[in-house]
Design a protein around this motif. Structure first.
Motif, PDB file in Angstrom:
ATOM      1  N   GLU A 164       0.832  -1.212   0.000  1.00  0.00           N
ATOM      2  CA  GLU A 164       0.000   0.000   0.000  1.00  0.00           C
ATOM      3  C   GLU A 164       0.865   1.260   0.000  1.00  0.00           C
ATOM      4  N   GLY A 165       1.943   1.228   0.772  1.00  0.00           N
ATOM      5  CA  GLY A 165       2.836   2.384   0.814  1.00  0.00           C
ATOM      6  C   GLY A 165       3.496   2.654  -0.522  1.00  0.00           C
ATOM      7  N   LEU A 166       3.919   1.595  -1.205  1.00  0.00           N
ATOM      8  CA  LEU A 166       4.561   1.748  -2.514  1.00  0.00           C
ATOM      9  C   LEU A 166       3.563   2.296  -3.541  1.00  0.00           C
ATOM     10  N   TYR A 167       2.353   1.792  -3.530  1.00  0.00           N
ATOM     11  CA  TYR A 167       1.325   2.330  -4.431  1.00  0.00           C
ATOM     12  C   TYR A 167       1.039   3.789  -4.105  1.00  0.00           C
ATOM     13  N   LEU A 219       4.780   1.993  -8.622  1.00  0.00           N
ATOM     14  CA  LEU A 219       3.943   0.899  -9.075  1.00  0.00           C
ATOM     15  C   LEU A 219       4.751  -0.336  -9.462  1.00  0.00           C
ATOM     16  N   GLU A 220       5.909  -0.105 -10.111  1.00  0.00           N
ATOM     17  CA  GLU A 220       6.718  -1.230 -10.571  1.00  0.00           C
ATOM     18  C   GLU A 220       7.242  -2.065  -9.396  1.00  0.00           C
ATOM     19  N   LEU A 221       7.783  -1.383  -8.379  1.00  0.00           N
ATOM     20  CA  LEU A 221       8.300  -2.101  -7.215  1.00  0.00           C
ATOM     21  C   LEU A 221       7.171  -2.767  -6.453  1.00  0.00           C
ATOM     22  N   ALA A 222       6.015  -2.085  -6.359  1.00  0.00           N
ATOM     23  CA  ALA A 222       4.860  -2.658  -5.663  1.00  0.00           C
ATOM     24  C   ALA A 222       4.402  -3.941  -6.356  1.00  0.00           C
ATOM     25  N   SER A 223       4.383  -3.905  -7.684  1.00  0.00           N
ATOM     26  CA  SER A 223       3.974  -5.093  -8.441  1.00  0.00           C
ATOM     27  C   SER A 223       4.976  -6.229  -8.270  1.00  0.00           C
ATOM     28  N   ALA A 224       6.281  -5.872  -8.245  1.00  0.00           N
ATOM     29  CA  ALA A 224       7.322  -6.888  -8.064  1.00  0.00           C
ATOM     30  C   ALA A 224       7.206  -7.553  -6.692  1.00  0.00           C
TER      31      ALA A 224
END
Length: 343
Positions: free
Chosen positions: A320-323, A328-333
């Motif tokens: 949630e923090g990354l989003y 977005l890319e790191l959150a998806s990874a």
């Protein structure tokens, strides 16, 4: 009638006074008898009888002057007697049987006008026997040590003085000394003992560093804790215990120094030192508290590479923090990694 009452009162008063005297004699007599018995055993060199004279460790602690008569002996004779006592009790079994004698002897030597080096062999014998000195020893030893150090004597010289009476210092003594100094808040002197013990042929070990790091982190002296951890890993080539790593990471987290904590974990991993789940979990939680979401994501990726899966609430907060900051890319990874691990 009044005369009878007066006589009765006088009798009761005198009888009560008599009982007090008897009670006083009874409370003093056993201790004096014990001292006399110990002195007689020492004078006849019947040292192996000593353990049987001590009813309990409590008795030894409550009567710290049971060996006070040794102060009347010349220094050379006093040293000889203490040495003979230590040597004669080496083969007494069970070893705990001699701890009361050793404890009382340690109390006496530490409170004597010249506690070093004579107290150190006594302490060494207690530690080698697997027994634990009484809690009061920490204060007595620290006080005697600081007084000796105030006379400008180096750590190595005080320890090496043991050789003058036929003994050699070791890491057990140094570690107990470090622990004692830390217990009364004398961290600076404890650091000096760690630094100087090598000069007396005592190699610092996991216990030496672990005790100091634990004391430093307890008062959030993170600079010193990190310095010691790096020294033991890089210079001394020791593998820190998991509890030591946890203490450092927890202190850095409390001080909101999460980037330094990440550097420590990376250093340990580079040197092939195992870092446990709890250290990683503390680090991720620290990153979240500091809103370091990118750093938290990277730590989680490294964490999962080692087979560790964060708690579900931590996973959710990181994603949630990354989003929330547009990563977005790191959150998806991170999410993909969790799916791959079946979490």
């Amino acid at each position: 009638m009044n005369i009878g009452r007066t006589k009765t009162s006088a009798f009761l008063l005198n009888f009560h006074h008599f009982l007090e005297q008897c009670s006083s004699i009874h409370s003093i007599s056993p201790s004096q008898t014990l001292q006399d018995s110990i002195k007689a055993a020492v004078e006849s060199k019947s040292y192996k009888k000593l353990p049987g004279l001590f009813p309990s460790l409590q008795e030894a602690c409550h009567n710290p002057n049971l060996f006070l008569f040794l102060s009347t002996f010349p220094l050379n004779l006093r040293t000889q007697v203490v040495d003979e006592i230590l040597q004669s009790l080496i083969f007494v079994r069970p070893r705990s049987k001699s701890q009361f004698v050793h404890g009382s002897l340690l109390f006496y030597t530490l409170q004597s006008p010249s506690p070093f080096p004579l107290s150190l062999p006594v302490l060494q014998r207690i530690l080698h026997s697997g027994c634990v000195p009484s809690p009061q020893t920490h204060f007595l030893l620290s006080s005697a040590w600081l007084k000796q150090r105030s006379h400008a004597k180096s750590v190595a010289n005080i320890l090496m003085d043991m050789q003058s009476i036929g003994y050699k210092p070791d890491s057990n003594i140094c570690n107990y000394l470090i622990s004692s100094l830390c217990s009364i808040g004398e961290l600076a002197e404890a650091f000096q003992v760690l630094k100087g013990m090598g000069g007396a042929g005592c190699v610092p070990d996991l216990e030496s560093y672990g005790t100091l790091i634990r004391a430093a982190t307890a008062v959030r002296r993170t600079d010193k804790a990190v310095e010691l951890l790096k020294e033991m890993v890089v210079k001394v080539k020791l593998m820190p215990r998991q509890r030591t790593i946890i203490n450092v990471v927890a202190a850095l987290r409390a001080n909101r120094e999460v980037r330094r904590a990440v550097e420590i974990i990376e250093l340990l991993e580079r040197d092939s030192h195992d870092v446990g789940f709890e250290s990683y979990e503390l680090l991720v939680e620290g990153c979240l508290e500091c809103r370091e979401y990118i750093l938290a994501g990277k730590v989680i990726m490294a964490m999962t590479d080692r087979g560790f899966i964060p708690y579900i609430k931590v996973r959710q907060k990181v994603v949630e923090g990354l989003y929330g900051i547009g990563e977005l890319e790191l959150a998806s990874a991170v999410r993909r990694r969790f799916v791959e691990l079946g979490s």
